[in-house]
Design an enzyme around this catalytic site. Structure first.
Site, PDB file in Angstrom:
ATOM      1  N   GLY A  34     -62.683  -7.675 -17.030  1.00 27.99           N
ATOM      2  CA  GLY A  34     -63.954  -7.050 -16.672  1.00 27.99           C
ATOM      3  C   GLY A  34     -64.867  -7.016 -17.866  1.00 27.99           C
ATOM      4  O   GLY A  34     -64.450  -7.288 -18.994  1.00 27.99           O
ATOM      5  N   ASP A 145     -68.008   9.704 -19.763  1.00 25.26           N
ATOM      6  CA  ASP A 145     -68.405   8.752 -18.724  1.00 25.26           C
ATOM      7  C   ASP A 145     -67.323   8.612 -17.656  1.00 25.26           C
ATOM      8  O   ASP A 145     -66.806   7.529 -17.423  1.00 25.26           O
ATOM      9  CB  ASP A 145     -68.704   7.406 -19.385  1.00 25.26           C
ATOM     10  CG  ASP A 145     -69.497   6.481 -18.476  1.00 25.26           C
ATOM     11  OD1 ASP A 145     -69.942   6.930 -17.399  1.00 25.26           O
ATOM     12  OD2 ASP A 145     -69.678   5.305 -18.848  1.00 25.26           O
TER      13      ASP A 145
HETATM   14  N1  LIG Z   1     -56.670  -1.300 -21.055  1.00 22.77           N
HETATM   15  C1  LIG Z   1     -57.080  -1.924 -19.953  1.00 22.77           C
HETATM   16  N2  LIG Z   1     -56.191  -2.366 -19.034  1.00 22.77           N
HETATM   17  C2  LIG Z   1     -56.613  -2.995 -17.923  1.00 22.77           C
HETATM   18  N3  LIG Z   1     -57.905  -3.220 -17.592  1.00 22.77           N
HETATM   19  C3  LIG Z   1     -58.844  -2.829 -18.442  1.00 22.77           C
HETATM   20  C4  LIG Z   1     -58.494  -2.154 -19.671  1.00 22.77           C
HETATM   21  N4  LIG Z   1     -59.640  -1.855 -20.318  1.00 22.77           N
HETATM   22  C5  LIG Z   1     -60.640  -2.321 -19.561  1.00 22.77           C
HETATM   23  N5  LIG Z   1     -60.203  -2.906 -18.429  1.00 22.77           N
HETATM   24  C6  LIG Z   1     -61.033  -3.529 -17.367  1.00 22.77           C
HETATM   25  O1  LIG Z   1     -62.230  -4.037 -17.935  1.00 22.77           O
HETATM   26  C7  LIG Z   1     -63.374  -3.382 -17.408  1.00 22.77           C
HETATM   27  C8  LIG Z   1     -64.430  -3.167 -18.483  1.00 22.77           C
HETATM   28  O2  LIG Z   1     -63.888  -2.424 -19.570  1.00 22.77           O
HETATM   29  P1  LIG Z   1     -64.650  -1.189 -20.204  1.00 22.77           P
HETATM   30  O3  LIG Z   1     -63.856  -0.719 -21.364  1.00 22.77           O
HETATM   31  O4  LIG Z   1     -64.937  -0.199 -19.116  1.00 22.77           O
HETATM   32  O5  LIG Z   1     -65.968  -1.866 -20.705  1.00 22.77           O
HETATM   33  P2  LIG Z   1     -67.433  -1.225 -20.832  1.00 22.77           P
HETATM   34  O6  LIG Z   1     -67.334  -0.115 -21.829  1.00 22.77           O
HETATM   35  O7  LIG Z   1     -68.211  -2.356 -21.362  1.00 22.77           O
HETATM   36  O8  LIG Z   1     -67.788  -0.741 -19.460  1.00 22.77           O
HETATM   37  C9  LIG Z   1     -62.856  -2.099 -16.810  1.00 22.77           C
HETATM   38  O9  LIG Z   1     -63.645  -1.640 -15.771  1.00 22.77           O
HETATM   39  C10 LIG Z   1     -61.464  -2.517 -16.332  1.00 22.77           C
HETATM   40  O10 LIG Z   1     -61.534  -3.142 -15.089  1.00 22.77           O
END
Ligand SMILES: Nc1ncnc2c1ncn2[C@@H]1O[C@H](COP(=O)(O)OP(=O)(O)O)[C@@H](O)[C@H]1O
Ligand SMILES: [Mg+2]
Lengths: 324, 242
Positions: A34, A145
Site C-alpha cells: 500500500g 490518526d
Molecule cells: N507492517 C505492515 N504490515 C502489513 N501491511 C502494512 C504494514 N504497514 C503498512 N501496511 C500497508 O500499507 C499501507 C500504507 O502504509 P501506511 O504506513 O499507512 O502509509 P501512509 O502513512 O503513507 O498512509 C497500509 O494501509 C497497509 O495496507
C-alpha cells in the site's frame, strides 16, 4: 507538493533487492502492500523472514515515524504497533531513499473482516482496540490518526493490530496527522490536543463508519445533534448509542472506562440474544458447544441458555485477551 | 538555541494576478524580511488552473510551500500547509546549525539514520513550542466569492490546529481587492481567529487581482507590528536557502 518539489519513489518492481547503505542488510521485494502520503510499503523477504518495508522520500518524516516505532517497541509485555527492526538508506541511481523495516502484519482490513465474519465482531474488536489504546496512553502517547485503513485483523483468534504510527503524538502536544471523518476538530467537537479522549472519539467514529460505509460530511451546524441522529437511524449503531455518545462528547477520560462500559453492554446484549434464539444460534462457538448436548436427553432450556451464555462469556473474554 | 517567532504569509487565491507589482518579486522581498510565503490555490471541480505557474513561483521565491486543492479539501489543506511550512522553516534553520557543527555541504541525510532521530525531535519540539504569526491574505475577487464560506471553515480549522499547540499564535486577516483600496485589512493582529464570517466583504470589484500589492501590504503590516514592539524584538528564524 512542497516548494522544493520532492521526487516521488517510482514503484519498486518485484524481485528488486534493496540493500541498506549503512547496515548492509538486504531485502527482496515481494509485493506492494500500500502507499500513502509519506511513502510506499512493500512486503519483502530477508534473513529475518518476511518483513514490511516502508520506503519514503523525506528522511525527516521517515525518521519521525521510526522515533515512535522505537519507543513503542521498547514497551514491555504488550505489542503496540508493528515491531521495529531497522532504518537505513537505499541508493538507487544516484538518489537516496530512506526506508525502515518493520514486522509484517499478515492481516485483513478491519471492515473486510467484519463483513465476512459478522457484525458482532465490531464490539469485540473495539474492546481489543481499547485495551491496546489504554496501554498506549499509559505510555504517554496518543495514536492520532486512528481509522479503519490503519487497522488490520490478524490471525486466529482474530486480533486487531494497528499500523501507520505517522499520527502518533506525545500526550499534551498537538496531533498533526489525522483524517477528517475521525477527527473531533473537523466535527467541531473538540481541539487537536493529544489526550486519550482524542483517540476515543476516533474509535466511536470507526463504529459509525461501520454503520455508514460511505461516510458522510459534516453539517453546517450542530454536529452533535447530527451525529446522534445518524446513530439512531442505524439498526447497527443504535445499540451502542450510550457509549458512542459519551465518546463523541469527550466524556471518557480513559480508554479503560469506555472499554468497561462497552464490555458491560456487550455482555448484557449477548445474554439477551441467547435467551431469544437458542435454537437459531448462529454463533459458531455456540453451535459447536451445543451439538453434543442435543444428543443427550432433553436438557432444560434454561440450562442450555445458561451454558451457552457462559461459554460465550468466556469466549469473549478469551478474544479480548482478558484471560489465558 | 533561542526560541523565536515564525512569521508566515498565507495567500489563498484561485488565479492569476493582473495588477501592480510582480507578486513573485514581492514574495522574494518578504523572504528577505524573514517571512515565508505559502500559497494555496483553490479550484472548483473540473477547473484547470492557469495561475499554476504563478502560484508555484510565489511560494518558491517566498521560501514556502504551495498546494492546489479543490474547495472541498481546503480545511485539511490549510492547516497542513501551515504546519508543513513551519516544519520546513525550522528544518532550514536546524540545517544551518548542523552545517556549523558538521561542516559545509553536510545534510541531515549524511548523518547515520540512528542519529537523525535526535534532529527530528528538536524540529518537533520547536514546531510545537515556537510562537507563530500568520498573516492571511485572501483573494476575494469575483471568482472567489462562492468559495469564501469554505475558506472561512478552513481558517477556523486552522485555528483549532494551531491552538492545540503549546506555542502562542497571532493572526491578521487581509482581503484583496478591497472595496476602495487594492488591499483591505479585515482583522488586525489577534490571538483568536473567530467570527470571521461577519467580516468577509460581501461585494467586490470584479476583474482585478492585485496579488503583488497585497503581498507588499503584508510585508508592511509585519514591519509595523515589529516597530510597534520596539527595536529589540525577539529573534526570528530565517529560511535557509537550499
Ligand atoms: N507492517 C505492515 N504490515 C502489513 N501491511 C502494512 C504494514 N504497514 C503498512 N501496511 C500497508 O500499507 C499501507 C500504507 O502504509 P501506511 O504506513 O499507512 O502509509 P501512509 O502513512 O503513507 O498512509 C497500509 O494501509 C497497509 O495496507
Ligand atoms: Mg495510512
Amino acid at each position: 507538493m512542497t516548494g522544493t518539489s520532492k521526487n516521488q519513489v517510482a514503484d519498486v518492481p518485484r524481485g528488486t533487492t534493496i540493500s541498506g547503505k549503512w547496515n548492509k542488510q538486504t531485502y527482496q521485494i515481494m509485493k506492494k502492500l500500500g502507499s500513502g502520503a509519506l511513502g510506499t510499503v512493500y512486503l519483502a523477504d530477508s534473513v529475518k523472514g518476511r518483513v514490511a518495508l516502508k520506503i519514503g522520500t523525506d528522511s525527516m518524516s521517515i525518521t519521525s515515524e521510526v522515533n515512535v516505532l522505537k519507543q513503542l517497541s521498547m514497551v514491555q509485555g504488550t505489542v503496540l504497533g508493528p515491531f521495529f527492526y531497522e532504518i537505513d538508506d537505499w541508493e538507487r541511481s544516484g538518489k537516496k531513499f530512506p526506508f525502515y523495516v518493520m514486522e509484517y502484519i499478515d492481516g485483513e482490513p478491519l471492515f473486510t473482516f467484519i463483513n465476512r465474519r459478522g457484525k458482532e465482531w465490531i464490539g469485540i474488536l473495539m474492546l481489543q482496540l481499547l485495551r491496546d489504546l489504554s496501554a498506549l496512553h499509559r505510555e504517554g502517547w496518543v495514536f492520532g490518526d486512528l481509522k479503519p485503513d490503519n487497522l488490520l485483523v490478524e490471525g486466529s483468534p482474530p486480533t486487531v493490530r494497528w499500523l501507520d504510527v505517522g499520527g502518533t503524538t506525545p500526550m499534551g502536544r498537538s496531533v498533526k496527522e489525522f483524517t477528517e471523518f475521525f477527527d473531533r476538530g473537523y466535527w467541531g467537537l473538540g481541539n487537536r490536543v493529544a489526550e486519550p479522549s482524542y483517540d476515543l472519539f476516533s474509535v466511536a467514529m470507526i463504529v459509525l463508519n461501520a454503520g455508514y460505509p460511505k461516510r458522510f460530511d459534516r453539517p453546517k451546524k450542530d454536529a452533535e445533534h447530527y451525529l446522534m441522529n445518524k446513530i439512531e437511524s442505524s439498526q447497527l449503531l443504535k445499540e451502542y448509542k450510550p457509549i458512542l455518545r459519551k465518546a463523541l462528547l469527550g466524556k471518557y477520560g480513559y480508554a479503560s472506562e469506555m472499554r468497561q462500559e462497552l464490555f458491560a453492554l456487550l455482555q448484557g446484549e449477548k445474554t439477551n440474544v441467547r435467551k431469544n434464539k437458542v435454537n437459531s444460534s448462529h454463533s459458531r462457538v455456540a453451535a459447536r458447544q451445543t451439538r453434543p448436548k442435543a444428543k443427550k436427553k432433553r436438557t432444560g432450556w434454561v440450562e442450555t441458555v445458561l451454558l451457552v451464555a457462559f461459554l460465550l462469556f468466556f469466549y469473549t473474554l478469551y478474544l479480548v485477551g482478558h484471560i489465558f | 538555541m533561542k526560541k523565536g517567532t515564525l512569521r508566515q504569509i498565507l495567500l489563498i487565491t484561485d488565479g492569476c494576478s493582473n495588477q501592480g507589482e510582480d507578486p513573485v518579486a514581492m514574495a522574494a522581498l518578504a523572504r528577505e524580511h524573514g517571512m515565508t510565503v505559502n500559497v494555496i490555490g483553490v479550484l472548483d471541480e473540473n477547473e484547470r488552473t492557469e495561475g499554476l505557474k504563478e502560484i508555484e513561483n510565489i511560494a518558491l521565491s517566498g521560501g514556502g510551500i504551495h498546494q492546489l486543492v479543490y474547495a472541498k479539501q481546503l480545511s485539511h489543506t490549510v492547516q497542513m500547509v501551515t504546519r508543513k511550512a513551519m516544519t520546513q522553516t525550522i528544518q532550514g534553520f536546524i540545517h544551518k546549525e548542523l552545517q556549523s557543527i558538521l561542516g559545509h555541504d553536510k545534510e541531515i541525510e549524511d548523518l547515520p539514520p540512528d542519529k537523525r532521530g535526535q534532529v527530528v525531535e528538536v524540529v518537533d519540539e520547536l514546531g510545537e513550542t515556537m510562537d507563530l504569526e500568520v498573516l492571511i491574505m485572501i483573494d476575494t475577487s469575483a471568482s472567489m466569492q462562492h468559495k469564501l464560506p469554505t475558506v472561512e471553515d478552513a481558517l477556523l480549522d486552522l485555528s483549532i490546529s494551531l491552538h492545540s499547540r503549546i506555542g502562542e499564535n497571532e493572526y491578521a486577516l487581509y482581503a484583496f481587492p478591497g472595496k476602495r483600496k487594492q488591499v483591505e485589512r479585515l482583522m488586525d493582529w489577534t490571538p483568536i481567529l473567530k467570527d470571521i464570517h461577519t467580516i468577509f466583504p460581501k461585494l467586490t470589484t470584479g476583474g482585478i487581482t492585485p496579488t503583488g500589492p497585497a503581498l507588499k501590504e503584508a510585508i508592511d503590516a509585519y514591519q509595523k507590528k515589529r516597530s510597534k514592539r520596539g527595536l529589540l524584538d525577539d529573534g526570528y528564524i530565517e529560511e535557509s536557502s537550499s
